[in-house]
Design an enzyme around this catalytic site. Structure first.
Site, PDB file in Angstrom:
ATOM      1  N   PRO A  44       0.827  -1.201   0.000  1.00  0.00           N
ATOM      2  CA  PRO A  44       0.000   0.000   0.000  1.00  0.00           C
ATOM      3  C   PRO A  44       0.868   1.261   0.000  1.00  0.00           C
ATOM      4  O   PRO A  44       1.961   1.283   0.567  1.00  0.00           O
ATOM      5  CB  PRO A  44      -0.793  -0.123   1.301  1.00  0.00           C
ATOM      6  CG  PRO A  44      -0.767  -1.571   1.642  1.00  0.00           C
ATOM      7  CD  PRO A  44       0.541  -2.082   1.139  1.00  0.00           C
ATOM      8  N   GLU A  45       0.367   2.303  -0.645  1.00  0.00           N
ATOM      9  CA  GLU A  45       1.095   3.571  -0.715  1.00  0.00           C
ATOM     10  C   GLU A  45       0.466   4.576   0.234  1.00  0.00           C
ATOM     11  O   GLU A  45      -0.511   4.272   0.923  1.00  0.00           O
ATOM     12  CB  GLU A  45       1.140   4.035  -2.164  1.00  0.00           C
ATOM     13  CG  GLU A  45       1.776   2.972  -3.052  1.00  0.00           C
ATOM     14  CD  GLU A  45       1.912   3.354  -4.524  1.00  0.00           C
ATOM     15  OE1 GLU A  45       1.956   4.557  -4.847  1.00  0.00           O
ATOM     16  OE2 GLU A  45       1.986   2.424  -5.350  1.00  0.00           O
ATOM     17  N   LYS A  83       4.796   4.960   4.984  1.00  0.00           N
ATOM     18  CA  LYS A  83       4.086   3.680   4.994  1.00  0.00           C
ATOM     19  C   LYS A  83       4.083   3.027   6.371  1.00  0.00           C
ATOM     20  O   LYS A  83       3.720   1.861   6.516  1.00  0.00           O
ATOM     21  CB  LYS A  83       4.696   2.758   3.940  1.00  0.00           C
ATOM     22  CG  LYS A  83       4.617   3.362   2.541  1.00  0.00           C
ATOM     23  CD  LYS A  83       5.289   2.512   1.495  1.00  0.00           C
ATOM     24  CE  LYS A  83       5.266   3.213   0.136  1.00  0.00           C
ATOM     25  NZ  LYS A  83       5.888   2.417  -0.924  1.00  0.00           N
ATOM     26  N   GLN A 105       4.617  -3.594   5.691  1.00  0.00           N
ATOM     27  CA  GLN A 105       5.438  -4.231   4.674  1.00  0.00           C
ATOM     28  C   GLN A 105       4.520  -4.815   3.592  1.00  0.00           C
ATOM     29  O   GLN A 105       3.558  -4.180   3.178  1.00  0.00           O
ATOM     30  CB  GLN A 105       6.368  -5.253   5.316  1.00  0.00           C
ATOM     31  CG  GLN A 105       7.330  -4.600   6.326  1.00  0.00           C
ATOM     32  CD  GLN A 105       8.125  -5.585   7.127  1.00  0.00           C
ATOM     33  OE1 GLN A 105       7.571  -6.463   7.788  1.00  0.00           O
ATOM     34  NE2 GLN A 105       9.432  -5.444   7.098  1.00  0.00           N
ATOM     35  N   ASN A 138       4.659   2.984  -6.315  1.00  0.00           N
ATOM     36  CA  ASN A 138       4.792   2.678  -7.731  1.00  0.00           C
ATOM     37  C   ASN A 138       3.683   3.287  -8.592  1.00  0.00           C
ATOM     38  O   ASN A 138       3.936   3.848  -9.650  1.00  0.00           O
ATOM     39  CB  ASN A 138       4.849   1.166  -7.938  1.00  0.00           C
ATOM     40  CG  ASN A 138       5.688   0.795  -9.144  1.00  0.00           C
ATOM     41  OD1 ASN A 138       6.692   1.445  -9.426  1.00  0.00           O
ATOM     42  ND2 ASN A 138       5.276  -0.219  -9.867  1.00  0.00           N
ATOM     43  N   ARG A 182      10.835  -2.731 -11.299  1.00  0.00           N
ATOM     44  CA  ARG A 182       9.482  -2.251 -11.009  1.00  0.00           C
ATOM     45  C   ARG A 182       8.838  -1.765 -12.297  1.00  0.00           C
ATOM     46  O   ARG A 182       9.485  -1.135 -13.137  1.00  0.00           O
ATOM     47  CB  ARG A 182       9.529  -1.092  -9.996  1.00  0.00           C
ATOM     48  CG  ARG A 182      10.249  -1.407  -8.693  1.00  0.00           C
ATOM     49  CD  ARG A 182       9.452  -2.312  -7.805  1.00  0.00           C
ATOM     50  NE  ARG A 182       8.211  -1.703  -7.364  1.00  0.00           N
ATOM     51  CZ  ARG A 182       8.120  -0.865  -6.321  1.00  0.00           C
ATOM     52  NH1 ARG A 182       9.216  -0.521  -5.645  1.00  0.00           N
ATOM     53  NH2 ARG A 182       6.944  -0.378  -5.957  1.00  0.00           N
TER      54      ARG A 182
END
Length: 266
Positions: free
Chosen positions: A2-3, A53, A70, A169, A256
């Site tokens: 999660p961002e 985060k 994480q 991302n 990524r």
């Protein structure tokens, strides 16, 4: 993972459930935290704050619970006395007379004295939170100009939590698209207008994602979800760009995935 917007929305849900209420029971799975259980009974959660985060559950007895989800950690809210059926391992349970907040699967969990939290090895490395309302575009521009960050490719810099915490991302792809910049560009090579566009996008995109309560995947056009956040390029490889009609590309950078429009981004 999660961002920032997703972490902040989770913090909002947890805070709504327990902030201000006396704690009736506390439970930790890890033996090193067991001695905190009795000390938390009768205390109250005064705030639940994200930083990047990580989540900081702040108690009114001078202690803070640090947790980082994480890849696999999940916070959940339940009624007092209830434990939802789950195959996940319960790690933390903080319960009031009305509600319980439950952390599953995470392993990065610690208790810190409030006056020592500034020395936490992970938190000390973080840059300002991209969703912190006190962070403005001028401060972001200043960071872009600084020697520490100005020579790095944007594809790498925008994932560096020491630059701006909470970026991730999907935000990286969307920020670069809104700023109309290729991921290979470096802050030191941008002109003033490009740098201003980037600073604006770095705050606007994550805050819009947070305000509109999550991401919505591709719709026929931007007008189909006028009140929500939708991906302009992320996860839209080979679909037409809303700006120019060209095809969105997917690239692998540093392991990524990154999405962009080579016509709109320069």
């Amino acid at each position: 993972m999660p961002e920032g917007p997703e972490i902040r929305r989770a913090a909002d849900r947890l805070a709504e459930a327990v902030v201000g209420q006396p704690i009736e029971s506390a439970w930790f799975a890890f033996p090193t935290l067991k001695h905190h259980e009795a000390a938390l009974v009768g205390a109250r959660v005064r705030a639940i704050d994200p930083h990047g985060k990580a989540l900081l559950t702040r108690f009114d007895n001078g202690w803070t619970l640090y947790s980082h989800n994480q890849l696999y950690g999940v916070w959940s809210v339940a009624k007092a006395g209830e434990r939802p059926d789950s195959t996940r391992a319960l790690r933390v349970a903080i319960e009031t007379a009305r509600s319980a907040i439950l952390l599953y699967s995470a392993s990065d969990i610690e208790m810190w004295r409030d006056d020592e939290l500034g020395r936490h090895p992970f938190l000390a490395k973080l840059g300002p939170d991209v969703l912190d309302p006190s962070l403005d575009e001028a401060a972001v521009e200043q960071r872009l100009r600084g020697d520490r960050f100005s020579g790095r490719a944007l594809s790498v810099l925008l994932l560096d939590q020491s630059f701006l915490a909470g970026m991730g991302n999907y935000l990286r792809s969307e920020v670069l698209f809104q700023a109309r910049l290729l991921p290979s560009r470096r802050p030191r090579d941008l002109d003033d207008d490009e740098r201003r566009r980037l600073a604006h996008a770095l705050l606007d995109v994550p805050r819009r994602s947070y305000r509109t309560r999550g991401t919505r995947r591709y719709a026929a056009s931007v007008n189909d979800t006028p009140a929500g956040f939708r991906f302009a390029v992320f996860d839209r490889a080979e679909l037409p760009c809303d700006g120019c009609g060209g095809l969105v590309e997917r690239r692998e950078i540093g392991g990524r995935r990154l999405y962009l429009c080579p016509r709109c981004q320069r």
